[in-house]
Write a protein that holds these residues in place. Sequence first.
Motif, PDB file in Angstrom:
ATOM      1  N   GLU A  58      44.120  76.943 -19.302  1.00 29.92           N
ATOM      2  CA  GLU A  58      44.407  75.826 -19.926  1.00 29.92           C
ATOM      3  C   GLU A  58      43.392  75.283 -21.165  1.00 29.92           C
ATOM      4  N   THR A  59      42.900  76.243 -21.675  1.00 36.88           N
ATOM      5  CA  THR A  59      41.820  76.234 -22.532  1.00 36.88           C
ATOM      6  C   THR A  59      42.152  75.305 -23.749  1.00 36.88           C
ATOM      7  N   GLU A  60      43.503  75.530 -24.205  1.00 37.76           N
ATOM      8  CA  GLU A  60      43.932  74.666 -25.346  1.00 37.76           C
ATOM      9  C   GLU A  60      43.829  73.097 -24.897  1.00 37.76           C
ATOM     10  N   LEU A  61      44.088  73.129 -23.679  1.00 35.07           N
ATOM     11  CA  LEU A  61      44.317  71.334 -23.260  1.00 35.07           C
ATOM     12  C   LEU A  61      42.925  70.962 -23.069  1.00 35.07           C
ATOM     13  N   ILE A  62      41.887  71.820 -22.933  1.00 35.27           N
ATOM     14  CA  ILE A  62      40.529  71.369 -22.552  1.00 35.27           C
ATOM     15  C   ILE A  62      40.074  71.182 -24.028  1.00 35.27           C
ATOM     16  N   GLY A  63      40.341  71.757 -24.867  1.00 37.50           N
ATOM     17  CA  GLY A  63      39.997  71.418 -26.166  1.00 37.50           C
ATOM     18  C   GLY A  63      40.369  70.058 -26.791  1.00 37.50           C
ATOM     19  N   ARG A  64      41.637  69.768 -26.597  1.00 41.20           N
ATOM     20  CA  ARG A  64      42.325  68.556 -26.829  1.00 41.20           C
ATOM     21  C   ARG A  64      41.669  67.480 -26.230  1.00 41.20           C
ATOM     22  N   LYS A  65      41.450  67.769 -24.889  1.00 38.02           N
ATOM     23  CA  LYS A  65      40.763  66.523 -24.075  1.00 38.02           C
ATOM     24  C   LYS A  65      39.467  66.231 -24.709  1.00 38.02           C
ATOM     25  N   ALA A  66      38.575  67.368 -24.835  1.00 33.31           N
ATOM     26  CA  ALA A  66      37.111  67.219 -25.347  1.00 33.31           C
ATOM     27  C   ALA A  66      37.176  66.463 -26.651  1.00 33.31           C
ATOM     28  N   ALA A  67      38.244  66.809 -27.586  1.00 37.76           N
ATOM     29  CA  ALA A  67      38.117  66.305 -28.839  1.00 37.76           C
ATOM     30  C   ALA A  67      38.417  64.701 -28.678  1.00 37.76           C
ATOM     31  N   ARG A  68      39.372  64.418 -27.742  1.00 35.00           N
ATOM     32  CA  ARG A  68      39.731  63.083 -27.586  1.00 35.00           C
ATOM     33  C   ARG A  68      38.678  62.223 -27.039  1.00 35.00           C
ATOM     34  N   TYR A  69      38.042  62.749 -25.922  1.00 34.71           N
ATOM     35  CA  TYR A  69      36.793  62.196 -25.775  1.00 34.71           C
ATOM     36  C   TYR A  69      35.644  61.899 -26.667  1.00 34.71           C
ATOM     37  N   LEU A  70      35.433  62.844 -27.561  1.00 35.23           N
ATOM     38  CA  LEU A  70      34.434  62.861 -28.584  1.00 35.23           C
ATOM     39  C   LEU A  70      34.888  61.507 -29.492  1.00 35.23           C
TER      40      LEU A  70
ATOM     41  N   TYR B 189      30.324  68.660 -24.673  1.00 33.56           N
ATOM     42  CA  TYR B 189      30.246  69.879 -24.149  1.00 33.56           C
ATOM     43  C   TYR B 189      31.599  70.698 -23.771  1.00 33.56           C
ATOM     44  N   VAL B 190      32.019  71.678 -24.163  1.00 26.65           N
ATOM     45  CA  VAL B 190      33.360  72.254 -23.858  1.00 26.65           C
ATOM     46  C   VAL B 190      33.285  73.499 -23.111  1.00 26.65           C
ATOM     47  N   TYR B 191      33.817  73.612 -22.115  1.00 33.06           N
ATOM     48  CA  TYR B 191      34.000  74.903 -21.331  1.00 33.06           C
ATOM     49  C   TYR B 191      32.730  74.991 -20.325  1.00 33.06           C
ATOM     50  N   GLY B 192      31.402  75.344 -21.242  1.00 33.69           N
ATOM     51  CA  GLY B 192      30.330  75.171 -20.339  1.00 33.69           C
ATOM     52  C   GLY B 192      29.848  73.782 -20.335  1.00 33.69           C
ATOM     53  N   PRO B 193      29.570  73.100 -19.210  1.00 32.14           N
ATOM     54  CA  PRO B 193      29.324  71.961 -18.975  1.00 32.14           C
ATOM     55  C   PRO B 193      27.742  71.785 -19.161  1.00 32.14           C
TER      56      PRO B 193
ATOM     57  N   LEU C 177      32.963  83.027 -31.738  1.00 34.67           N
ATOM     58  CA  LEU C 177      34.098  82.417 -32.502  1.00 34.67           C
ATOM     59  C   LEU C 177      35.307  83.378 -32.292  1.00 34.67           C
ATOM     60  N   GLN C 178      34.938  84.691 -31.796  1.00 39.52           N
ATOM     61  CA  GLN C 178      36.256  85.557 -31.579  1.00 39.52           C
ATOM     62  C   GLN C 178      36.812  85.817 -30.156  1.00 39.52           C
ATOM     63  N   GLY C 179      36.129  84.948 -29.249  1.00 38.00           N
ATOM     64  CA  GLY C 179      36.354  85.046 -27.857  1.00 38.00           C
ATOM     65  C   GLY C 179      37.785  84.443 -27.335  1.00 38.00           C
ATOM     66  N   ARG C 180      38.199  85.064 -26.463  1.00 42.34           N
ATOM     67  CA  ARG C 180      39.888  84.969 -26.082  1.00 42.34           C
ATOM     68  C   ARG C 180      39.731  83.447 -25.256  1.00 42.34           C
ATOM     69  N   PHE C 181      38.633  82.928 -24.925  1.00 45.82           N
ATOM     70  CA  PHE C 181      38.479  81.776 -24.306  1.00 45.82           C
ATOM     71  C   PHE C 181      38.237  80.664 -25.397  1.00 45.82           C
ATOM     72  N   SER C 182      37.244  81.133 -26.518  1.00 48.92           N
ATOM     73  CA  SER C 182      36.981  79.994 -27.236  1.00 48.92           C
ATOM     74  C   SER C 182      38.078  79.621 -28.443  1.00 48.92           C
TER      75      SER C 182
ATOM     76  N   SER D 127      31.270  66.367 -20.593  1.00 48.29           N
ATOM     77  CA  SER D 127      31.707  67.913 -20.631  1.00 48.29           C
ATOM     78  C   SER D 127      32.858  67.920 -19.869  1.00 48.29           C
ATOM     79  N   VAL D 128      33.883  68.763 -20.630  1.00 50.79           N
ATOM     80  CA  VAL D 128      35.221  68.990 -20.164  1.00 50.79           C
ATOM     81  C   VAL D 128      35.082  70.689 -19.727  1.00 50.79           C
ATOM     82  N   THR D 129      35.833  71.062 -18.674  1.00 56.53           N
ATOM     83  CA  THR D 129      35.917  72.442 -18.541  1.00 56.53           C
ATOM     84  C   THR D 129      37.032  72.521 -17.368  1.00 56.53           C
ATOM     85  N   CYS D 130      37.420  73.724 -16.969  1.00 60.91           N
ATOM     86  CA  CYS D 130      38.533  74.040 -16.096  1.00 60.91           C
ATOM     87  C   CYS D 130      37.951  74.052 -14.486  1.00 60.91           C
ATOM     88  N   ASP D 131      38.862  73.731 -13.695  1.00 62.03           N
ATOM     89  CA  ASP D 131      38.507  73.811 -12.292  1.00 62.03           C
ATOM     90  C   ASP D 131      38.702  74.903 -11.678  1.00 62.03           C
ATOM     91  N   ASN D 132      37.524  75.913 -11.648  1.00 64.16           N
ATOM     92  CA  ASN D 132      37.690  77.342 -11.154  1.00 64.16           C
ATOM     93  C   ASN D 132      37.879  77.273  -9.259  1.00 64.16           C
TER      94      ASN D 132
END
Length: 339
Positions: free
Chosen positions: A298-310, A150-154, A77-82, A162-167
């Motif tokens: 782009e973690t905020e965008l990841i959150g938005r896209k995951a919520a939209r897919y849900l 699933y978000v960030y960790g696919p 809950l306190q993570g800078r990515f979460s 699942s939605v995550t970033c392209d490392n």
Amino acid sequence: MATADTHSTARLEDVAALANVSLATASKALHGKPRVSEDTRERVMEAARQLNYSPNKLAQSLASGRSGTIGLVTSDLQGRFSTPILIGAENELRAQSTSVLLANARGDDALERSHVEKLLSLKVDGLLIVQRETNPRPSLGRDWGVPLVYVYGPSTDINDCSVTCDNVDAGRMAVNHLISCGRNRIAIIGGDETYTASTDRTKGALEALAEVGLEPTGPIRYGRWDENWGRAATRLLLDQGVKFDAVACQSDQLARGCIDALKSQHLRIPEDVAVIGHDNWDVLTKSSRPPLTSIDNETELIGRKAARYLMDAINGQPHHGTEYLPCRLIQRESTLPLD
């Protein structure tokens, strides 16, 4: 788009008028229905946000048989990515008049499952499962009666969404940027090799170097994601006489340590050595001297896209597999082009 007037309670008609769409289109966009273009949906969502539009939740629930709530279980809950993921998801869901019930599993698998069961007992319409890292994780299965994303960790199950970033692309992006700044002797300092973020960023970096006939300058070494390892890895390069004009660091902490070590040898950044980090952690990038160029996940965008897919899945249009969203380069003074 017209100017919003928020002095009185907004109605669906007001949202439609502000977005310049029909009442039916506004309703479809707000409730994630099909046959609405992405541009139109974004326009309606923005109008709803401007007007603080909130439909009658009780009437909606009775009509649809849904609770209008989503469960979100995070491992950190306190993570800078979460945190930005949670903000992005909440913004998207709020625009669709959906509430979020939050639970913190604190990285405990048993606690995560317990939270899922508890949220289901509260009749949530779906679940977002957020990880603190991008390492693939085991699926929770599909027998819960509601969709999961699933978000960030696919999820390791390709049938899950699942939605995550392209490392991999992020590693390529970092090296291409250094090359564009006129650098051709590029060293790489890696993070913890047990993280796919580290190995994926290395893969992308090596691909970018190979495309222009280059190899990494000096050995690629891996260690902890902290400033101490950034300093130690840089000192190893310097002590071994490796000639380099740029360093791609796989985190901002590593980059800060790298800059410290370079300055201790009276090397100028970026004149003598350009340095790029990763994660775009403001507390580090903006306080660095010089300010640090970095790659934003782009973690905020990841959150938005995951919520939209849900919401799509709740509305009968599930997505499958993992979507890798591109990262974004944030250039600052540590990588200015050579004159």
